[in-house]
Each structure stands twice: as C-alpha cells, then as structure tokens.
Scaffold this active site. Structure first.
Site, PDB file in Angstrom:
ATOM      1  N   GLY A 264       0.950  -1.343   0.108  1.00 52.41           N
ATOM      2  CA  GLY A 264      -0.075   0.056   0.005  1.00 52.41           C
ATOM      3  C   GLY A 264       0.628   1.350  -0.003  1.00 52.41           C
ATOM      4  O   GLY A 264       0.532   2.215  -0.560  1.00 52.41           O
ATOM      5  N   GLU A 299       1.612   5.542   7.573  1.00 53.12           N
ATOM      6  CA  GLU A 299       3.155   5.603   7.322  1.00 53.12           C
ATOM      7  C   GLU A 299       3.768   6.870   7.963  1.00 53.12           C
ATOM      8  O   GLU A 299       4.795   6.746   8.395  1.00 53.12           O
ATOM      9  CB  GLU A 299       2.940   5.920   5.745  1.00 53.12           C
ATOM     10  CG  GLU A 299       2.501   4.950   4.861  1.00 53.12           C
ATOM     11  CD  GLU A 299       3.190   3.358   4.987  1.00 53.12           C
ATOM     12  OE1 GLU A 299       4.373   3.338   5.355  1.00 53.12           O
ATOM     13  OE2 GLU A 299       2.280   2.512   5.013  1.00 53.12           O
ATOM     14  N   HIS A 302       5.084   5.574  11.103  1.00 54.08           N
ATOM     15  CA  HIS A 302       6.252   4.804  11.224  1.00 54.08           C
ATOM     16  C   HIS A 302       7.272   5.896  11.240  1.00 54.08           C
ATOM     17  O   HIS A 302       8.704   5.160  11.392  1.00 54.08           O
ATOM     18  CB  HIS A 302       6.346   4.389   9.659  1.00 54.08           C
ATOM     19  CG  HIS A 302       5.704   2.880   9.449  1.00 54.08           C
ATOM     20  ND1 HIS A 302       6.156   1.948  10.130  1.00 54.08           N
ATOM     21  CD2 HIS A 302       4.803   2.367   8.534  1.00 54.08           C
ATOM     22  CE1 HIS A 302       5.438   0.907  10.203  1.00 54.08           C
ATOM     23  NE2 HIS A 302       4.660   1.125   9.076  1.00 54.08           N
ATOM     24  N   GLU A 321       4.876  -2.472  12.371  1.00 55.79           N
ATOM     25  CA  GLU A 321       3.719  -2.609  11.643  1.00 55.79           C
ATOM     26  C   GLU A 321       2.462  -2.601  12.469  1.00 55.79           C
ATOM     27  O   GLU A 321       1.525  -1.922  12.388  1.00 55.79           O
ATOM     28  CB  GLU A 321       3.875  -3.784  10.807  1.00 55.79           C
ATOM     29  CG  GLU A 321       4.556  -3.905   9.707  1.00 55.79           C
ATOM     30  CD  GLU A 321       4.670  -2.560   8.890  1.00 55.79           C
ATOM     31  OE1 GLU A 321       3.665  -1.855   8.898  1.00 55.79           O
ATOM     32  OE2 GLU A 321       5.498  -2.334   8.327  1.00 55.79           O
TER      33      GLU A 321
END
Length: 830
Positions: A264, A299, A302, A321
């Site tokens: 993704g 994201e 992250h 994750e």
C-alpha cells in the site's frame, strides 16, 4: 568485469550473520552516486563509497548488480572472484575502512530495487526505489540489515527535466545533476529515490515542507485531491506531535504516488511512497478516502515507529507494523474527518483472523525469523491487524497515560538507533506498568485465537466464557463490553468485564434476544452467541444499526462458515435479510464482496453458484434501490451489481452510459468495471479494444490484462497462462491482474485443466520471479473455486516437494482455505 552475480542464487541474510556483522562494524558514512541519464537502457551505473570501522578481520558487503565494474578496499582492488551470490567478501579489514563498489545495476519491473515504469499515456519514464527487505543491494552496495544505520549522501545524474526526490532535500547542483543529504541516519531498508518527470503539488505545515507527486498523466487528478491530502497530512502531524512529544525529525515530507507499487505504501523517512491508485481516476467514496487517510496516518506513524527507532532484527517487526496500524487508525478517528474503526473491524480484523487460524500462523512478537526472507512471510494480517487489535487491549490494560509515557521514553532513549521489544517493555514498566511480561506472553508470544461464547444461565442471566485454541483455558485477559440486542435491534450495554478464563455472569433483561460477548468489537477473539445463537442472530440482525455489533456479528458469520459450523446457505439467508437496512457503505461493500466470493463461490456447490450469485445480484440491486441517488452506498451496491450481472444487453447499455440508475455516471474506473464483466461473459474483444482506444493509461493496461485473462475461450486462457508461468517484460501489475482474472466463477469447466497445471508449474516461476512478486502471483492465481478432494490432494503433493519460501507460504494458506471450503461442502451439501 565480473560474471553477473544476478544469475546465481542470492542467500537471504541470516540472523546470526547480521548479529556478527553488527557486533563488528559501525558504518559512519555512505555515499551513493547514480547515473540515470539513459533511463531506456537495461542497466544504470551505481557507485557506492562506504566508510566503516571494524573490529573483525573480515566481513561481506551486499551487492546484487548485473556487473561488478570494480571494488576497492582501503585503496586496494578486491579480487572479482570474491563477488559470489550477491555478496562481496572483504578481508584484511582495518579499524578504519573505505570501500568503493562500482557496477551496473538492473532496472526492475517487479516493484523492488530501482523500479522503472514507462507510462503508456505519454511514453514518459518514471523511477522509484523500494529497498525493503533484501532489495536495497539491487541498486547500491550496502551492509543490508536494519541495525547498521548510517548517514547518507546521494549524487544523481538524470535527464535535466526530471524531478529527483529522496530521504533528504533535493538540491540541483547543475543541469541534470542533484544531491540529496538526509538529515538523520538511515537503515538500508527505508532508503529511497524517486525520479522522473513527476507532477507535484507543494505546501507547508508547522514549518515542514510538504510535497505530493504523481506521474504527469495524473496531474489533474492530483490537483483535485490535493486539498484532502494536505489536510490529512497536517492533522496527522499535529496529532502525533501532541501524542509523542517528539517532533518529526526528518526534514521535508514528500509523498510520492508511484506506479506498480507492491504494498500500500512504504514509510521511507522524508519521502513516503504510495501506490498511485490512491490518486483516484474515478469517483471515490467516503470510505475509500478514509482508507487512504488511514494509510497516510499509518506511514506517518512509522516516522517514529520504525524510522526514528528501528527494530534490531525482523522478528520484532511488530514494533513497526502493529504500532503503525494501531496509531494510524487511532489518528484518523481522533484527528481527521474520517472514522475508520468500522473498516478496521470488518476488513482488517478478518484479514488477520484468517491468517491467525492458518497453519502458517505465528506470534505477533518474537516470530523467530532465522533470515530476512522468512521474516517477509510474516508481514501479514497478524503483524498488522492482530497486532493493532492487541494494542487496543494493551491500552485498556495500561491506561492511555502509561501507554503514551512509555512510548515517549522509548522515542527519546533510542532515537536514531535500534531497540528490542524487551527495551520497550522496560520503558512501559518505568512509566508504571506492572506484569507486562505475563501480559506479553499471553497476547504477543502466543499464536491463534480464543473464542468468546455465551451460555444461558438461571433467572435471566447468562455466562460469558472464553476458551483458548483447542478448548483449553485461556491465559489472555479480554477487556470487553457485553451487550444485549432486543428484538427491535436496540443495543443495550450490560457490563464491562475482564474475562480471564472463568465464566463471568451477567444479568440479561427480559427484552434481550441476543447476547453479544464483545459488543464494542474491542478484543481479538472469535465470537459465538450460545446454543441458539444463529436463530437469535436471524431474529434481530435485520433491525440492528449499531456498527460495532454489526461488525462483530458479520465477522462471526464469516468465521463460522470457514469453520464449517454454519451452513453457507444459512449465512446467505442472514446476509440477504439484513444487508438492505445497513447504512454503512464499508459494511455493505465488504459483506457483499464476501457473499459473492465465498457464499456464492468457493463455499457453494458448482451447480448452485449461478443461483446464489443471482441472489447476491438481487441483494446488490436492493442496496442500490434503497440508497439515495448519488450516495456512496448506492455506488458500492452498483459496483457489486455490475460484477454479478449476467444481463449482457444491460451491461452493454451501461458501458455506453445508458440506463444507469439515477445519480450514477460513468467514469474511467466504473467503465472498466462494466467492460470487465461484459467481456468475461461474452469474450467480446471489440468492446475491450474500443475502451483501450479511449483510455491509454497504466490503469487501463491493468484492467485490460484482467479482462483478457477472464475471456471465456481456450485461446484466451492459453495466452494468459503464459504470462503467469513464463518470464516476460510485462509489468508486475499486469501479471497480478492476469492472475486475478484467470479463474472466475462460471468458467469452472473451461479452467479445470489449469487447476492441475497450477500446482505442477507454479514452482518453476521461482526461476524468474522473487520476493513480493513471486508469492503474490501464486496467491492471486490460486484455484480456490476448485474446492474438492482432488484439488486438496494436488496441493498436498506440491507442498511435499521443494518450493521457494514465498510460494510455500501462499500454497500453505491456499490449501488451508481449500480444505475449509471442501469440508463445508461435504458437510452441508444436500
């Protein structure tokens, strides 16, 4: 000039090798020079200078080029014979070392390394680098493991009209020459480069320069989406800054929407890459925009979980994750206009539940990955959805203040370095957590799912019980809200309880018809509703409006069908009776899709599939008829109406924009949905070619590949099969689409010869595919509709032989789903 190493097997880095190399080396600087001035050539020039200290006399550097031009260590040539199987052996190391590796690297078409895409819309070439898990050495020499972080400098030569982006600000040093210096140390797996004639939109928020980038042919679509992208990005930054107490540390923040992307998105610091289907070519629903917002927030999370503090080895990948999955959903729900927990429950949790009940299941943490390739197989619904669901339980267990205080300590203490799960546990303990080792052992280091169920009790009571896998007592504490549903669909919370293995009694009002053990969808468990549960569900489900209860019930229905506890025909009755009244577009989309794919597909006898699909079609029609004109719910229903239609004349009319329901209009994507179904039924190449003539985009090429594979002719199947099992230059996305289209329902007789061929020939694809692409093609092409004992035997025989790891994982999971469907058919077919 050395023999190309790419023709030899490339061993995946083992954990013991990584530990030894990390103990001996410290990488102080990496300089990468790339010559991309001829993007049409099969290879590009790459020159890497690595400066590092060493306490060992020898080591190896990773280099997976096509040709090794030269390698020098401390000014002396390295013998070319030392380049073997993607590694260059280094000997006679000094305390301070400089290694220079120069060679030719191959552009990729599989989404890894430096991927090249030529846009059919205008012929322009676009590049992006995906370094994740074993792919960085495909475009520069490096010590490729997460715990050897280093400071980087990039110098790039490319066509002067291009945009060049990466992990740091891009500075034009002259015509066709750029330099990029990331502001902080990086692990190899999130080093990236994006280069080509990209179209861009820029903005700024809270002192952070923002950039959004797409292929030039998507410029108008990006400009239409830019306001939403900027808004979600800004809100996510504000939310994380407030929660974590640590500002984003990587300078500029670019988001590049790139073609042929396998995942993704990828969290490269300073330059996140996304699949470009997030820049919508057609009308997008609110739920789809919410999904994109959640990926953006994921994201961005992250940047702290993974980029600021990075796991030492891949068996702690949940530190990346699971946290990003949890924080992304939490951020969207709390800070943006997109609520996403319903989507998490109905889509993401079911993905994780399937993985957690497969033979390939594994713990959330401490997966024991012996090498990087094995770790790649654990990037699944367990690492993402189960991990996130477990983190919701952890927050309930710790309290939000302790949870966040521990994270702030973790980010501060290990900033720009690496950490382990044990070190995170220590940070939470310092913040006030108790008995986390016991909690972690029960939730994070133990695989599979508990089951929550209801037993009737005396005098208007019920007992909620939890059992572990195999019916044993569960050590896991489940913090849940038990709820009752009345005959009119009203939901009444009964009690907040913590289930610890013993039955917990709750008082149930006389008006209750159904007791739901997890009424807010708060935990990770299979759910059942007592001995008369499915009749109770049938009595109340059509009237239920509470989305959390709907998620729990529909997940239970799907799970019980997979466990052969619920007749798929009964499940279809439940769905048919209840879905027309469900207001949520994401619930309608997922449940309709599940009904078509499982209840009218692999869990249906072949001779009943057409009739069951007709019921799904009628259900989709009821959704369309019962939705406001122009609403997202109407569009969701219409998409399924198209995919389940057998009315060729109506499909032709729709493909020409005629006879559409009021409020709907054709756009590029909806046109292709109609054309795909029409050609699948008729094999009409004319309508396919006319649609391609009007739409020359990359997306159209993918749709066309899926459509060609689904044509109902022997010649079409033979042509598509060659793309699946033979090497070609076709893009990875077109191969994936071919796999998706090959085995549609309704063509069982035509495709039957290919069922055996799938199992005998798929193993050979490891000779020319690798990584993501190798496993994904096998997973998408798996013949799930051939659910019978003969296919099970074929899969078992194939798994008894030698297979590459990505293939083995896909076949293990596919066989599990095949066995489940076969068992259900044997039990319930009348």
């Amino acid at each position: 000039m050395s023999t190309p190493s790419s023709t030899r097997p490339h061993p995946s880095l083992r954990r013991d090798e990584a530990e030894a190399r990390a103990a001996a080396l410290a990488v102080t600087a990496v300089e990468v020079e790339l010559d991309l001035t001829d993007p049409g050539a099969p290879t590009f020039g790459s020159r890497t200078t690595l400066r590092f200290t060493s306490s060992a006399p020898e080591t190896f550097v990773d280099f997976r080029g096509e040709e090794l031009g030269s390698a020098t260590l401390n000014g002396r040539p390295v013998d070319a014979d030392r380049w073997q199987a993607g590694r260059i052996a280094l000997v006679d190391l000094q305390p301070e070392n400089t290694l220079v590796v120069e060679g030719r690297m191959a552009y990729s078409s599989d989404g890894e390394g430096l991927h090249r895409h030529v846009d059919p819309a205008d012929g322009s070439t676009y590049l992006y680098a995906m370094s994740f898990l074993d792919a960085a050495p495909r475009w520069f020499a490096c010590f490729d493991q997460p715990d050897l972080k280093a400071r980087y400098r990039f110098t790039v030569a490319a066509p002067p009209e291009w945009t060049v982006l990466g992990n740091g600000p891009s500075v034009a040093e002259g015509p066709g020459r750029w330099s990029l210096v990331p502001p902080q140390p990086l692990s190899t797996y999130f080093v990236t480069l994006v280069a080509g004639p990209y179209a861009s939109v820029t903005a700024e928020h809270d002192g952070i320069r923002l950039g959004f980038h797409v292929r030039a042919s998507l410029r108008a679509e990006l400009e239409a989406e830019a306001a939403d992208l900027v808004e979600v990005t800004a809100q996510s930054f504000d939310h994380y800054h407030q929660l974590f107490g640590v500002r984003y540390p990587f300078g500029e923040y670019h988001q590049a929407f790139v073609p042929d992307f396998n995942a993704g998105a990828m969290e490269n610091p300073g330059c996140v890459t996304f699949r470009d289907s997030f820049i919508y070519r057609g009308r997008a629903t609110q739920a789809e925009r919410a999904g994109r917002a959640c990926v953006i927030a994921h994201e961005m999370a992250h940047q702290w979980f993974g980029d600021l503090v990075t796991m030492r080895w891949w068996d702690d990948l949940w530190l990346n994750e699971s946290f990003a999955e949890y924080m992304g959903h939490r951020c969207c729900d709390d800070a943006t206009r997109y609520p996403v927990w319903t989507e998490f429950g109905i889509r993401r949790k079911d993905w994780g539940a399937v993985a957690d009940q497969s033979p390939s299941t594994h713990p959330v943490a401490g997966t024991g990955a012996v090498d990087a390739a094995a770790a790649l197989q654990d990037f699944d619904g367990i690492s993402y959805a189960k991990g996130a669901a477990v983190l919701r339980q952890l927050v309930a267990y710790l309290g939000d203040d302790v949870f966040l205080a521990g994270l702030r300590t973790y980010f501060t203490r290990y900033a720009f370095g690496n950490a382990t799960f044990a070190e995170l546990i220590a940070c939470w303990t310092e913040a006030g957590a108790v008995d986390l080792d016991g909690w972690a052992a029960a939730w994070l280091r133990t695989a599979r799912m508990d089951t929550l169920d209801v037993r009737p009790g005396p005098g208007g009571t019920a007992a909620v019980v939890v059992t572990g896998p195999g019916g044993v007592r569960s050590p896991r504490p489940h913090a849940v809200t038990v709820a009752a549903v009345g005959a009119g669909g009203a939901v009444d919370p009964l009690a907040d309880v913590v289930l610890r293995g013993d039955a917990v009694p709750v008082d149930v009002p006389a008006s209750a018809r159904l007791v739901v053990p997890d009424g807010t969808d708060a935990t990770w468990a299979k759910v059942r509703f007592g001995p008369d549960g499915w009749s109770d569900v049938a009595a109340v489900l059509p009237a239920v409006e509470d989305e959390a209860v709907l998620v729990v019930v529909h997940n239970a229905v799907r799970d019980a069908v997979r466990d052969a506890e619920l007749d798929p025909a009964v499940a279809l009755d439940l769905v048919t009776a209840s879905l027309p009244g469900v207001p949520s577009e994401v619930l309608v989309t997922v449940v309709l899709g599940s009904a078509a794919g499982a209840l009218a597909g692999s869990y249906s006898p072949v001779d009943q599939r057409a009739a069951r699909l007709a019921r799904v079609h009628n259900l989709a029609g009821a959704v369309v008829a019962g939705s406001p004109a122009g609403s997202d719910r109407q569009l969701a229903g219409f998409r399924r109406l198209v995919a389940s239609s057998v009315d060729v004349d109506l499909l032709r009319a729709w493909s020409e924009g005629r006879d559409l329901p009021a409020g709907l209009a054709l756009d590029s994507e909806l046109t292709w949905a109609v054309v795909e179904r029409l050609v699948q039924l008729t094999g009409d190449d004319g309508v396919l070619q006319r649609t391609l003539a009007r739409d020359s985009s990359s997306s159209a090429a993918v749709h066309a590949a899926r459509t060609r594979a689904a044509r109902p002719t022997e010649a079409a199947k033979a042509e598509a099969w060659r793309l699946l099992v033979e090497p070609s230059d076709v893009s990875a996305y077109e191969v994936y689409a071919t796999a998706e289209g090959f085995f549609p329902a309704g063509q069982e007789e035509l495709t039957q010869p290919y069922v055996e061929r799938f199992f005998t020939e798929i193993g050979g694809t490891a000779a020319f595919r690798r990584g993501w692409a190798l496993g994904r093609v096998a997973g998408l092409a798996f013949p799930h509709l051939a659910a019978d004992a003969a296919t099970v035997a074929l899969a078992e025989r194939t798994l008894a032989g030698e297979l590459a790891d990505p293939l083995r994982r896909e076949l293990v999971d596919g066989l599990d789903q095949l066995r489940r469907a076969t068992t259900s058919l044997e039990r319930f077919t009348r």
